[in-house]
Design a protein around this motif. Sequence first.
Motif, PDB file in Angstrom:
ATOM      1  N   PHE A 172       4.582  10.349 -15.379  1.00  0.00           N
ATOM      2  CA  PHE A 172       5.923  10.357 -14.790  1.00  0.00           C
ATOM      3  C   PHE A 172       6.781  11.404 -15.486  1.00  0.00           C
ATOM      4  N   GLU A 173       6.696  11.405 -16.807  1.00  0.00           N
ATOM      5  CA  GLU A 173       7.509  12.313 -17.607  1.00  0.00           C
ATOM      6  C   GLU A 173       7.166  13.767 -17.354  1.00  0.00           C
ATOM      7  N   THR A 174       5.886  14.043 -17.138  1.00  0.00           N
ATOM      8  CA  THR A 174       5.492  15.435 -16.940  1.00  0.00           C
ATOM      9  C   THR A 174       5.510  15.810 -15.465  1.00  0.00           C
ATOM     10  N   GLY A 175       5.914  14.891 -14.624  1.00  0.00           N
ATOM     11  CA  GLY A 175       6.090  15.228 -13.216  1.00  0.00           C
ATOM     12  C   GLY A 175       4.834  15.076 -12.374  1.00  0.00           C
ATOM     13  N   ILE A 176       3.755  14.539 -12.936  1.00  0.00           N
ATOM     14  CA  ILE A 176       2.538  14.308 -12.145  1.00  0.00           C
ATOM     15  C   ILE A 176       2.780  13.172 -11.156  1.00  0.00           C
ATOM     16  N   TYR A 177       3.468  12.123 -11.624  1.00  0.00           N
ATOM     17  CA  TYR A 177       3.873  11.033 -10.730  1.00  0.00           C
ATOM     18  C   TYR A 177       5.328  11.247 -10.328  1.00  0.00           C
ATOM     19  N   ASP A 178       5.669  10.993  -9.069  1.00  0.00           N
ATOM     20  CA  ASP A 178       7.081  10.907  -8.721  1.00  0.00           C
ATOM     21  C   ASP A 178       7.557   9.475  -8.995  1.00  0.00           C
ATOM     22  N   ALA A 179       8.875   9.248  -8.842  1.00  0.00           N
ATOM     23  CA  ALA A 179       9.440   7.946  -9.221  1.00  0.00           C
ATOM     24  C   ALA A 179       8.756   6.806  -8.480  1.00  0.00           C
ATOM     25  N   GLU A 180       8.430   7.042  -7.206  1.00  0.00           N
ATOM     26  CA  GLU A 180       7.863   5.959  -6.410  1.00  0.00           C
ATOM     27  C   GLU A 180       6.458   5.603  -6.890  1.00  0.00           C
ATOM     28  N   THR A 181       5.649   6.643  -7.107  1.00  0.00           N
ATOM     29  CA  THR A 181       4.293   6.403  -7.599  1.00  0.00           C
ATOM     30  C   THR A 181       4.338   5.690  -8.948  1.00  0.00           C
ATOM     31  N   PHE A 182       5.235   6.187  -9.809  1.00  0.00           N
ATOM     32  CA  PHE A 182       5.341   5.581 -11.134  1.00  0.00           C
ATOM     33  C   PHE A 182       5.730   4.111 -11.022  1.00  0.00           C
ATOM     34  N   LYS A 183       6.707   3.842 -10.122  1.00  0.00           N
ATOM     35  CA  LYS A 183       7.190   2.476  -9.962  1.00  0.00           C
ATOM     36  C   LYS A 183       6.029   1.564  -9.567  1.00  0.00           C
ATOM     37  N   LYS A 184       5.252   2.046  -8.587  1.00  0.00           N
ATOM     38  CA  LYS A 184       4.116   1.259  -8.102  1.00  0.00           C
ATOM     39  C   LYS A 184       3.138   0.966  -9.222  1.00  0.00           C
ATOM     40  N   ARG A 185       2.741   2.070  -9.879  1.00  0.00           N
ATOM     41  CA  ARG A 185       1.739   1.972 -10.937  1.00  0.00           C
ATOM     42  C   ARG A 185       2.239   1.084 -12.079  1.00  0.00           C
ATOM     43  N   SER A 186       3.481   1.335 -12.513  1.00  0.00           N
ATOM     44  CA  SER A 186       3.967   0.591 -13.677  1.00  0.00           C
ATOM     45  C   SER A 186       4.219  -0.866 -13.316  1.00  0.00           C
ATOM     46  N   THR A 187       4.636  -1.137 -12.073  1.00  0.00           N
ATOM     47  CA  THR A 187       4.827  -2.532 -11.679  1.00  0.00           C
ATOM     48  C   THR A 187       3.502  -3.283 -11.719  1.00  0.00           C
ATOM     49  N   ALA A 188       2.449  -2.610 -11.167  1.00  0.00           N
ATOM     50  CA  ALA A 188       1.130  -3.254 -11.163  1.00  0.00           C
ATOM     51  C   ALA A 188       0.681  -3.543 -12.591  1.00  0.00           C
TER      52      ALA A 188
ATOM     53  N   ASN B  89       2.540  -3.701 -15.306  1.00  0.00           N
ATOM     54  CA  ASN B  89       3.412  -4.683 -15.958  1.00  0.00           C
ATOM     55  C   ASN B  89       3.079  -6.107 -15.521  1.00  0.00           C
ATOM     56  N   ASN B  90       2.716  -6.254 -14.248  1.00  0.00           N
ATOM     57  CA  ASN B  90       2.340  -7.589 -13.778  1.00  0.00           C
ATOM     58  C   ASN B  90       1.088  -8.086 -14.480  1.00  0.00           C
ATOM     59  N   GLN B  91       0.104  -7.179 -14.593  1.00  0.00           N
ATOM     60  CA  GLN B  91      -1.111  -7.570 -15.311  1.00  0.00           C
ATOM     61  C   GLN B  91      -0.791  -7.925 -16.752  1.00  0.00           C
ATOM     62  N   LEU B  92       0.104  -7.122 -17.319  1.00  0.00           N
ATOM     63  CA  LEU B  92       0.485  -7.337 -18.709  1.00  0.00           C
ATOM     64  C   LEU B  92       1.151  -8.695 -18.878  1.00  0.00           C
ATOM     65  N   LYS B  93       2.020  -9.020 -17.920  1.00  0.00           N
ATOM     66  CA  LYS B  93       2.703 -10.313 -17.980  1.00  0.00           C
ATOM     67  C   LYS B  93       1.696 -11.451 -17.911  1.00  0.00           C
ATOM     68  N   GLU B  94       0.707 -11.284 -17.013  1.00  0.00           N
ATOM     69  CA  GLU B  94      -0.354 -12.279 -16.851  1.00  0.00           C
ATOM     70  C   GLU B  94      -1.050 -12.504 -18.190  1.00  0.00           C
ATOM     71  N   ILE B  95      -1.452 -11.372 -18.801  1.00  0.00           N
ATOM     72  CA  ILE B  95      -2.147 -11.422 -20.091  1.00  0.00           C
ATOM     73  C   ILE B  95      -1.262 -12.070 -21.150  1.00  0.00           C
ATOM     74  N   GLN B  96       0.011 -11.685 -21.149  1.00  0.00           N
ATOM     75  CA  GLN B  96       0.910 -12.229 -22.161  1.00  0.00           C
ATOM     76  C   GLN B  96       1.115 -13.720 -21.976  1.00  0.00           C
ATOM     77  N   LYS B  97       1.102 -14.120 -20.698  1.00  0.00           N
ATOM     78  CA  LYS B  97       1.232 -15.557 -20.419  1.00  0.00           C
ATOM     79  C   LYS B  97       0.028 -16.301 -20.999  1.00  0.00           C
ATOM     80  N   LYS B  98      -1.148 -15.718 -20.740  1.00  0.00           N
ATOM     81  CA  LYS B  98      -2.381 -16.311 -21.252  1.00  0.00           C
ATOM     82  C   LYS B  98      -2.326 -16.410 -22.767  1.00  0.00           C
TER      83      LYS B  98
END
Length: 524
Positions: A417-433, A435-444
């Motif tokens: 995202f920082e280097t411009g390979i991802y645009d904001a939308e792609t980054f949002k999608k990727r990071s949301t996915a 982050n969700n996995q991360l939350k799952e793991i953290q819950k576990k």
Amino acid sequence: MPYCMYLRKSRADAEAELRGEGETLARHEKLLTDFAKQAGLEVKVIYKEIVSGETIAARPQMQKLLSEVSEGLWDGVLVMDIDRLARGNSIDQGIISQTFLYANTKIITPVKTYDPTNEFDEEYFEFGLFMSRREYKTINRRLQRGRIASAKEGKYVGNKAPYGYERVKIKDDTGFTLSPVPVQAEVVRNIFEWYTSGIILDDGTKKRIGTSLIARELNHRKIKPVNGDVWTSQTIRDMLINPVYIGKIRWNWRPAKKKMINGKVVVQRPRNKNEDTILCNGIHEGIISEDVFNKAAQLFGNNKSCTIRGDKTTQNPLAGLVICKKCGKKMQRRNNPQNPDMLICPAPTCNNHASYLYLVEKYVIDIVKRWSEGHILQYTSNQFPIQSDYDYKSELSAISLSEDKLNSQLNKAYEAFETGIYDAETFKKRSTALNNQLKEIQKKKKSLKDNIKKIIENEKVISEFIPKAKEIAGSYYSVTDNYRKNEMLKEIVDHMDYIKETRGHGHEEDFVITVYPKLPDVYN
Ligand SMILES: [Zn+2]
């Protein structure tokens, strides 16, 4: 409340610029603006640090930002990453983190949001590049002292305004006060009126209604409360005795207390009167008159189901412990002028027979004695396995490993995202996915950690049970205060079932009682 943005070049950025990688701040501004748009945050002001100083003293925009944050102007500050705020100098880090903490201002990066209002937000402590938990506690204590001082000045120190008001910044001073929200203030007046003098019915007559009916009426009128979707009678009850509505400030009313219940730490806010409660005149205006408020308080006091029982005066050592096996009600002591006190089921239609209280008490103490002799252990070892052979360590490290992996993926996405390979939308999608996995793991991870804690606590409870039973069996009858006796029993007795089918002379001890020890539940 609005958001602002803070942009600053790091040394690495400056070097990259020299290599011709383009202007950093302009790029970051675009990235964060896109990100804010995606996240629905309204950015009002953008601070650009032109100079590249590392200390606060060398960064004029940072000084401006901090003074505005401390005034509570911003709900949150957007930065590329947390390092942009502070790095290196630990005094500066402390100043920055304290300023955000005092002002309850969020720090928002594309990867994570740090929310100081949530004291259980583990992630906030990751912002403890900065702070150790101990420091946080010290700050929190100081914060409490500051709040008490503010409350005494009549300022509003809660994070959330009570229904009927909004929290507003005090002009030319620090802190907040309350300003009535007209529509909500009208609802508050209605609540008090319905409770004290009545609601007008369809036939034109007026009738007083209680807290449950008030809640129902508000829900029926589709009026939204502050918290949750529907009004409850508890909310109404809390409002009816909240002196904020007559222009007063109450603080420390129901401080949270930690309590061990069945080997678990439970945080409760007991509704008792509290000695440390501060009550003083507020700066804000009241919504209802003192007359109406006092009338409500009086009616409230007369309503038996609402009054607080003075636990300290209990005369029943078994209070709250004995359950009627026929109807499920808690058995009560009945005072008997001629004979000894009785233990009765309070349900009028229940046919469970009463017993002399002292006989039931004696029976319970006999059981406690048997526990103290170790008879509980055989029962315990079958019923309550101690899973000390359970290999939670390797499970925990496996989880930590996948957590690390996800975090590094998240960092990679951020770099893209920082280097411009991802645009904001792609980054949002990727990071949301991710982050969700991360939350799952953290819950576990959390539930595993909780389990481990439970196992350790359970082992402790079991190892302490017999000594405790010994102590109580030995000293119980030398204690004269019934409240204390009750407390002692509640330490080791969870509850007991009581049933008695026969009555009359000669059947005094024909009750059947099962006493359940206060030992951990079976693990799931
Ligand atoms: Zn009963």
